[in-house]
Scaffold this motif. Structure first.
Motif, PDB file in Angstrom:
ATOM      1  N   VAL A  50      -6.621  15.437  -4.149  1.00 54.26           N
ATOM      2  CA  VAL A  50      -5.574  15.784  -3.191  1.00 54.26           C
ATOM      3  C   VAL A  50      -5.647  14.892  -1.959  1.00 54.26           C
ATOM      4  O   VAL A  50      -4.640  14.306  -1.533  1.00 54.26           O
ATOM      5  CB  VAL A  50      -5.683  17.267  -2.787  1.00 54.26           C
ATOM      6  N   VAL A  51      -6.856  14.760  -1.361  1.00 49.84           N
ATOM      7  CA  VAL A  51      -6.923  14.020  -0.095  1.00 49.84           C
ATOM      8  C   VAL A  51      -6.652  12.532  -0.295  1.00 49.84           C
ATOM      9  O   VAL A  51      -6.085  11.882   0.597  1.00 49.84           O
ATOM     10  CB  VAL A  51      -8.288  14.221   0.609  1.00 49.84           C
ATOM     11  N   TYR A  52      -7.008  11.996  -1.454  1.00 48.76           N
ATOM     12  CA  TYR A  52      -6.680  10.588  -1.680  1.00 48.76           C
ATOM     13  C   TYR A  52      -5.197  10.405  -1.987  1.00 48.76           C
ATOM     14  O   TYR A  52      -4.609   9.377  -1.658  1.00 48.76           O
ATOM     15  CB  TYR A  52      -7.558   9.988  -2.782  1.00 48.76           C
ATOM     16  N   GLY A  53      -4.593  11.406  -2.612  1.00 51.72           N
ATOM     17  CA  GLY A  53      -3.147  11.364  -2.758  1.00 51.72           C
ATOM     18  C   GLY A  53      -2.464  11.379  -1.396  1.00 51.72           C
ATOM     19  O   GLY A  53      -1.514  10.633  -1.147  1.00 51.72           O
ATOM     20  N   LEU A  54      -2.968  12.211  -0.488  1.00 46.65           N
ATOM     21  CA  LEU A  54      -2.432  12.256   0.871  1.00 46.65           C
ATOM     22  C   LEU A  54      -2.674  10.953   1.605  1.00 46.65           C
ATOM     23  O   LEU A  54      -1.890  10.553   2.477  1.00 46.65           O
ATOM     24  CB  LEU A  54      -3.095  13.403   1.654  1.00 46.65           C
ATOM     25  N   ARG A  55      -3.754  10.273   1.254  1.00 44.12           N
ATOM     26  CA  ARG A  55      -4.113   9.040   1.949  1.00 44.12           C
ATOM     27  C   ARG A  55      -3.263   7.854   1.495  1.00 44.12           C
ATOM     28  O   ARG A  55      -2.861   7.022   2.310  1.00 44.12           O
ATOM     29  CB  ARG A  55      -5.599   8.730   1.722  1.00 44.12           C
ATOM     30  N   VAL A  56      -2.988   7.755   0.190  1.00 45.95           N
ATOM     31  CA  VAL A  56      -2.335   6.547  -0.327  1.00 45.95           C
ATOM     32  C   VAL A  56      -0.825   6.670  -0.461  1.00 45.95           C
ATOM     33  O   VAL A  56      -0.156   5.657  -0.689  1.00 45.95           O
ATOM     34  CB  VAL A  56      -2.923   6.146  -1.702  1.00 45.95           C
ATOM     35  N   ASN A  57      -0.279   7.897  -0.338  1.00 45.27           N
ATOM     36  CA  ASN A  57       1.160   8.023  -0.584  1.00 45.27           C
ATOM     37  C   ASN A  57       1.988   7.174   0.371  1.00 45.27           C
ATOM     38  O   ASN A  57       3.063   6.695   0.017  1.00 45.27           O
ATOM     39  CB  ASN A  57       1.606   9.491  -0.549  1.00 45.27           C
ATOM     40  N   LEU A  58       1.482   6.943   1.584  1.00 45.95           N
ATOM     41  CA  LEU A  58       2.227   6.118   2.527  1.00 45.95           C
ATOM     42  C   LEU A  58       2.337   4.665   2.051  1.00 45.95           C
ATOM     43  O   LEU A  58       3.305   3.969   2.368  1.00 45.95           O
ATOM     44  CB  LEU A  58       1.576   6.166   3.909  1.00 45.95           C
ATOM     45  N   SER A  59       1.345   4.204   1.267  1.00 44.86           N
ATOM     46  CA  SER A  59       1.355   2.821   0.802  1.00 44.86           C
ATOM     47  C   SER A  59       2.590   2.510  -0.032  1.00 44.86           C
ATOM     48  O   SER A  59       3.185   1.443   0.088  1.00 44.86           O
ATOM     49  CB  SER A  59       0.093   2.525  -0.025  1.00 44.86           C
ATOM     50  N   VAL A  60       2.971   3.457  -0.900  1.00 44.96           N
ATOM     51  CA  VAL A  60       4.168   3.267  -1.728  1.00 44.96           C
ATOM     52  C   VAL A  60       5.419   3.714  -0.969  1.00 44.96           C
ATOM     53  O   VAL A  60       6.456   3.048  -0.996  1.00 44.96           O
ATOM     54  CB  VAL A  60       4.049   4.043  -3.052  1.00 44.96           C
ATOM     55  N   ALA A  61       5.318   4.843  -0.283  1.00 48.74           N
ATOM     56  CA  ALA A  61       6.483   5.346   0.451  1.00 48.74           C
ATOM     57  C   ALA A  61       6.962   4.345   1.498  1.00 48.74           C
ATOM     58  O   ALA A  61       8.153   4.308   1.829  1.00 48.74           O
ATOM     59  CB  ALA A  61       6.140   6.676   1.115  1.00 48.74           C
ATOM     60  N   LEU A 220       3.727   8.696  -8.903  1.00 51.62           N
ATOM     61  CA  LEU A 220       4.539   9.859  -8.560  1.00 51.62           C
ATOM     62  C   LEU A 220       5.292   9.645  -7.261  1.00 51.62           C
ATOM     63  O   LEU A 220       6.436  10.076  -7.106  1.00 51.62           O
ATOM     64  CB  LEU A 220       3.656  11.109  -8.453  1.00 51.62           C
ATOM     65  N   THR A 221       4.651   8.931  -6.317  1.00 49.67           N
ATOM     66  CA  THR A 221       5.328   8.652  -5.055  1.00 49.67           C
ATOM     67  C   THR A 221       6.569   7.802  -5.285  1.00 49.67           C
ATOM     68  O   THR A 221       7.636   8.071  -4.717  1.00 49.67           O
ATOM     69  CB  THR A 221       4.369   7.932  -4.079  1.00 49.67           C
ATOM     70  N   GLY A 222       6.438   6.762  -6.107  1.00 47.96           N
ATOM     71  CA  GLY A 222       7.597   5.930  -6.409  1.00 47.96           C
ATOM     72  C   GLY A 222       8.712   6.717  -7.074  1.00 47.96           C
ATOM     73  O   GLY A 222       9.896   6.558  -6.735  1.00 47.96           O
ATOM     74  N   TYR A 223       8.341   7.582  -8.018  1.00 45.78           N
ATOM     75  CA  TYR A 223       9.346   8.380  -8.725  1.00 45.78           C
ATOM     76  C   TYR A 223      10.044   9.361  -7.780  1.00 45.78           C
ATOM     77  O   TYR A 223      11.281   9.486  -7.785  1.00 45.78           O
ATOM     78  CB  TYR A 223       8.677   9.140  -9.874  1.00 45.78           C
ATOM     79  N   VAL A 233       7.978  13.310  -0.725  1.00 46.70           N
ATOM     80  CA  VAL A 233       6.608  12.941  -1.092  1.00 46.70           C
ATOM     81  C   VAL A 233       5.606  13.699  -0.235  1.00 46.70           C
ATOM     82  O   VAL A 233       4.623  14.273  -0.729  1.00 46.70           O
ATOM     83  CB  VAL A 233       6.405  11.418  -0.915  1.00 46.70           C
ATOM     84  N   PHE A 234       5.838  13.719   1.046  1.00 51.54           N
ATOM     85  CA  PHE A 234       4.879  14.311   1.974  1.00 51.54           C
ATOM     86  C   PHE A 234       4.924  15.836   1.939  1.00 51.54           C
ATOM     87  O   PHE A 234       3.905  16.499   2.137  1.00 51.54           O
ATOM     88  CB  PHE A 234       5.152  13.776   3.378  1.00 51.54           C
ATOM     89  N   TYR A 235       6.097  16.411   1.638  1.00 52.84           N
ATOM     90  CA  TYR A 235       6.171  17.863   1.502  1.00 52.84           C
ATOM     91  C   TYR A 235       5.412  18.343   0.264  1.00 52.84           C
ATOM     92  O   TYR A 235       4.668  19.332   0.309  1.00 52.84           O
ATOM     93  CB  TYR A 235       7.639  18.307   1.414  1.00 52.84           C
ATOM     94  N   ASP A 328      10.254  -3.261  -9.208  1.00 54.03           N
ATOM     95  CA  ASP A 328      10.994  -2.178  -8.566  1.00 54.03           C
ATOM     96  C   ASP A 328      10.028  -1.062  -8.217  1.00 54.03           C
ATOM     97  O   ASP A 328       8.856  -1.063  -8.623  1.00 54.03           O
ATOM     98  CB  ASP A 328      12.117  -1.667  -9.488  1.00 54.03           C
ATOM     99  N   LEU A 329      10.492  -0.081  -7.444  1.00 51.82           N
ATOM    100  CA  LEU A 329       9.575   0.886  -6.850  1.00 51.82           C
ATOM    101  C   LEU A 329       8.835   1.720  -7.892  1.00 51.82           C
ATOM    102  O   LEU A 329       7.635   1.963  -7.762  1.00 51.82           O
ATOM    103  CB  LEU A 329      10.336   1.803  -5.885  1.00 51.82           C
ATOM    104  N   GLN A 330       9.516   2.151  -8.954  1.00 52.35           N
ATOM    105  CA  GLN A 330       8.831   2.957  -9.966  1.00 52.35           C
ATOM    106  C   GLN A 330       7.780   2.119 -10.692  1.00 52.35           C
ATOM    107  O   GLN A 330       6.655   2.581 -10.925  1.00 52.35           O
ATOM    108  CB  GLN A 330       9.837   3.546 -10.954  1.00 52.35           C
ATOM    109  N   SER A 331       8.130   0.885 -11.053  1.00 51.53           N
ATOM    110  CA  SER A 331       7.151   0.006 -11.696  1.00 51.53           C
ATOM    111  C   SER A 331       6.018  -0.313 -10.735  1.00 51.53           C
ATOM    112  O   SER A 331       4.845  -0.363 -11.119  1.00 51.53           O
ATOM    113  CB  SER A 331       7.826  -1.297 -12.140  1.00 51.53           C
ATOM    114  N   ASN A 332       6.355  -0.506  -9.474  1.00 53.13           N
ATOM    115  CA  ASN A 332       5.362  -0.781  -8.437  1.00 53.13           C
ATOM    116  C   ASN A 332       4.327   0.334  -8.378  1.00 53.13           C
ATOM    117  O   ASN A 332       3.116   0.094  -8.413  1.00 53.13           O
ATOM    118  CB  ASN A 332       6.084  -0.924  -7.091  1.00 53.13           C
ATOM    119  N   GLY A 333       4.801   1.573  -8.299  1.00 55.17           N
ATOM    120  CA  GLY A 333       3.869   2.696  -8.196  1.00 55.17           C
ATOM    121  C   GLY A 333       2.981   2.819  -9.421  1.00 55.17           C
ATOM    122  O   GLY A 333       1.777   3.053  -9.301  1.00 55.17           O
ATOM    123  N   PHE A 334       3.563   2.648 -10.614  1.00 59.77           N
ATOM    124  CA  PHE A 334       2.770   2.759 -11.837  1.00 59.77           C
ATOM    125  C   PHE A 334       1.727   1.648 -11.929  1.00 59.77           C
ATOM    126  O   PHE A 334       0.551   1.904 -12.198  1.00 59.77           O
ATOM    127  CB  PHE A 334       3.689   2.712 -13.062  1.00 59.77           C
TER     128      PHE A 334
END
Length: 510
Positions: A50-61, A220-223, A233-235, A328-334
Motif C-alpha cells: 500500500v505505502v509503495y503504491g501511495l509513493r509511486v502513483n505520482l510518477s505515472v499520474a 493501475l495508475t495509468g489505467y 488514483v489518489f482516492y 502511451d500512458l497505459q503501456s507506460n504504466g505496465f
C-alpha cells in the motif's frame, strides 16, 4: 557468527548450550505455515504494498497531470522525438485523453523533478526518531499509523495540486514524514518476532511488499488515469491504505508474549531462540560506539549507493518511457511496473536462499551478506550500462531496465537485513539511521535527473544511467571490503555478556 568469547547470537542469550540447541532442531521448530510470525510477515507485505503504491502513483499520474500542449516544456512537450514511436503508434496522438473537466498543470521538467523528490524531504525526518521509539515501545502503533496517515493525506492530493505546485510539494513531504517510521518499526518488530535462522526470509517477504506495490500501482495508475481521471488514483489508493489499517489493528501484536492467537509452542520457540536480544532497549543508547562502528557505516554507504539507482528508476522511469520511448500512458504504466514484478520474487527467494546457506553452515553470516549484497549491486549496474548502449531499441531497453531492478532484489538478503545481524536489540533504531542516509538519494536523484534531462534527449538520460551504475559499483566494492554479519560488542549488555560467560564456563566444565 561468534563473539570473541566463542558465544553465538543464533542461540538463547548468546549461548550454545545443549538445551538451546534442541530448540533449533528441525523437529522442534513449529511450522511456518499458518503461524503467527508468517501472518505478521504477510500483513506487513500488504502494508508495504500500500505505502509503495501511495509513493509511486505520482510518477505515472504526473504524465496525466501535466498539460501536454504547454509551451513551457511539460513532460509531453518534446518537439523533436529522441527515438521513433513504438510500432503502431507512429500516427497516434500523444495527448492523453481523460474525462472532461480533469485539470492539468503547466509544470516544467525541473518542477516535476522537485515534486517527485518532495516525498523524501519528509521521509528523512522521521526515520531515526521512529526507529528509536519503536525499539522502546514496540512497532505496531508506529507502522500502523505511518501507513494510515500517509493514506489519509493521499486523499487530499487533488486538492493540493489545484492550489499549486508548492502546496503539492508540502503535502507530499508531509506524506513522507508519516511514512518514514514504517520500515524502522518493521525491523523493531522483527527483532522480537524473527528467530535467527528465519530472519532473512521473514524480513525479505515483508519488505518485498514494496516491489509488489510498485508493480501493481504503476499499470493501475495509468489505467485509472485514462478511465476515471488522475484524481481517482489518489482516492482509490488512499482508501486501500485505510482499509489495511483496520486489519492491522485487529490482528497484530508487538510481541509473541501478548499475541492472542499464537500457540504456546510457537511462542516458546520464538522467545527462546531470540533470547535476551528480543527485549526492548532502554532510553539510553550506545551512540558513540555506533558512531565509530565500521560495519554500521558500511551498511549506510552501501545502502545509499544501492538506493540511488533504485529511486532513480522508481521516480523517473515513467517519464523516460514517455519522453524517450513514447509509450502511451497505459503501456507506460505496465512497462514501468515490470522491473518490480521481477524484483518481488527475486528478493523473496534470496531470503530463503540466505537462510538455507546460514542454517546449513555453508557460509558464515558475514559471507552470506557480502555475497548477496555484491551481486545485488553489481548486476543492476551492468544492466544499466547496457541500457546506455541499447539506443532506441524499445525491446532491449525495457528488457535491460527490467533485469536491472529485478536482480537488485538479491541485495534484500544482504545489506538490507544486516542491521539485525550486528545489533538485534537496536535493529529498529539502526534501520532508522541507515534508511535516513539511504533516503538522501531519493531526494537528490530525481532532481539530478531533472537537470540532466531538461532538454529531453537520449544523451541526457545516458548520463543518468551511467551515474547510477557507477554509484552501484562503488557500493558493492565498499560492502565487500568492510561488511560484517557479527553482533557488535556494543550491542550486548553487560548482564547478557556475564550470563553468557557463566553458561560457557559451566558447559566447559561438564
Amino acid at each position: 557468527m561468534t563473539l570473541p568469547n566463542g558465544c553465538s547470537i543464533n542461540t538463547d542469550a548468546l549461548d550454545q548450550n545443549a538445551d538451546t540447541q534442541v530448540l533449533l532442531e528441525k523437529d522442534a521448530v513449529p511450522p511456518q505455515c499458518c503461524s503467527a510470525r508468517l501472518n505478521l510477515a504477510i500483513l506487513m507485505f500488504f502494508g508495504f504494498s500500500v505505502v509503495y503504491g501511495l509513493r509511486v502513483n505520482l510518477s505515472v499520474a504526473m504524465v496525466a497531470m501535466v498539460n501536454a500542449t504547454d509551451p513551457g516544456g511539460g513532460t509531453n512537450a518534446t518537439a523533436d522525438p529522441a527515438c521513433p514511436f513504438p510500432a503502431g503508434q507512429e500516427n497516434g496522438s500523444r495527448a492523453l485523453r481523460q474525462p472532461d473537466g480533469t485539470p492539468q498543470y503547466p509544470w516544467d521538467s525541473e518542477t516535476q523533478g522537485w515534486l517527485l523528490g518532495s516525498f523524501f524531504f519528509g521521509y528523512l525526518l522521521t526515520q531515526i526518531p521512529g526507529g528509536y521509539l519503536a525499539g522502546h515501545y514496540g512497532g505496531k502503533v508506529f507502522l500502523g499509523l505511518g501507513v494510515f496517515g500517509t493514506a489519509v493525506l493521499t486523499l487530499l492530493t487533488p486538492v493540493a495540486a489545484g492550489l499549486g505546485s508548492h502546496w503539492l510539494f508540502a503535502l507530499r513531504a508531509l506524506e513522507g514524514f508519516g511514512e518514514g517510521v514504517t520500515f524502522p518499526a518493521m525491523m523493531a518488530m522483527w527483532a522480537r518476532w524473527a528467530p535467527p535462522l528465519e530472519r532473512s526470509r521473514l524480513i525479505t517477504l515483508s519488505g518485498s511488499g514494496a516491489s509488489f506495490g510498485a508493480f501493481l500501482a504503476l499499470p493501475l495508475t495509468g489505467y485509472i488515469c485514462e478511465k476515471l481521471g488522475w484524481p481517482a488514483v489518489f482516492y482509490l489508493c488512499g482508501g486501500a491504505g485505510c482499509l489495511w489499517f483496520v486489519f492491522w489493528c485487529a490482528l497484530v501484536s508487538d510481541d509473541p508474549r501478548t499475541h492472542r492467537r499464537i500457540s504456546k509452542e510457537e511462542s516458546d520457540y520464538i522467545i527462546n531462540s531470540i533470547g535476551a536480544q528480543g527485549k526492548r532497549h532502554g532510553w539510553s543508547l550506545p551512540l558513540l560506539s555506533m558512531l565509530l562502528s565500521v560495519p554500521l557505516w558500511t551498511i549506510i554507504i552501501s545502502q545509499m549507493c544501492s538506493n540511488w539507482s533504485y529511486y532513480t528508476l522508481l521516480t523517473s522511469l515513467p517519464t523516460y518511457m514517455n519522453d524517450i520511448l513514447h509509450f502511451d500512458l497505459q503501456s507506460n504504466g505496465f512497462l514501468s511496473s515490470l522491473p518490480y514484478l521481477g524484483s518481488f520474487p527475486v528478493s523473496v527467494l534470496s531470503g530463503v536462499a540466505a537462510d538455507w546457506l546460514i542454517e546449513r553452515k555453508v557460509f558464515s553470516i558475514t559471507n552470506v551478506r557480502k555475497i548477496f549484497t555484491f551481486l545485488g549491486l553489481l548486476l543492476p549496474a551492468v544492466f544499466l550500462i547496457a541500457v546506455c548502449y541499447a539506443g532506441c531499441s524499445h525491446i532491449l531497453t525495457v528488457t535491460f531496465l527490467t533485469l536491472s531492478t529485478s536482480v537488485g532484489g538479491i541485495s534484500a538478503a544482504g545489506v538490507y537485513v544486516n542491521q539485525i545481524d550486528i545489533a538485534p536489540r537496536y535493529a529498529g533504531f539502526l534501520l532508522g539511521v541507515t534508511n535516513t542516509f539511504g533516503t538522501i538519494p531519493g531526494v537528490v536523484a530525481p532532481i539530478v535527473t531533472g537537470y540532466f534531462t531538461e532538454d529531453h534527449t537520449l544523451a541526457g538520460w545516458r548520463k543518468v544511467f551511467w551515474v547510477a551504475a557507477g554509484i552501484n559499483i562503488g557500493g558493492a566494492v565498499i560492502y565487500t571490503m568492510f561488511g560484517s554479519g557479527e553482533i557488535q560488542a556494543w550491542a550486548v549488555e553487560d548482564e547478557e555478556r556475564d550470563e553468557a560467560e557463566r553458561k560457557s564456563s559451566r558447559s566447559t566444565l561438564t
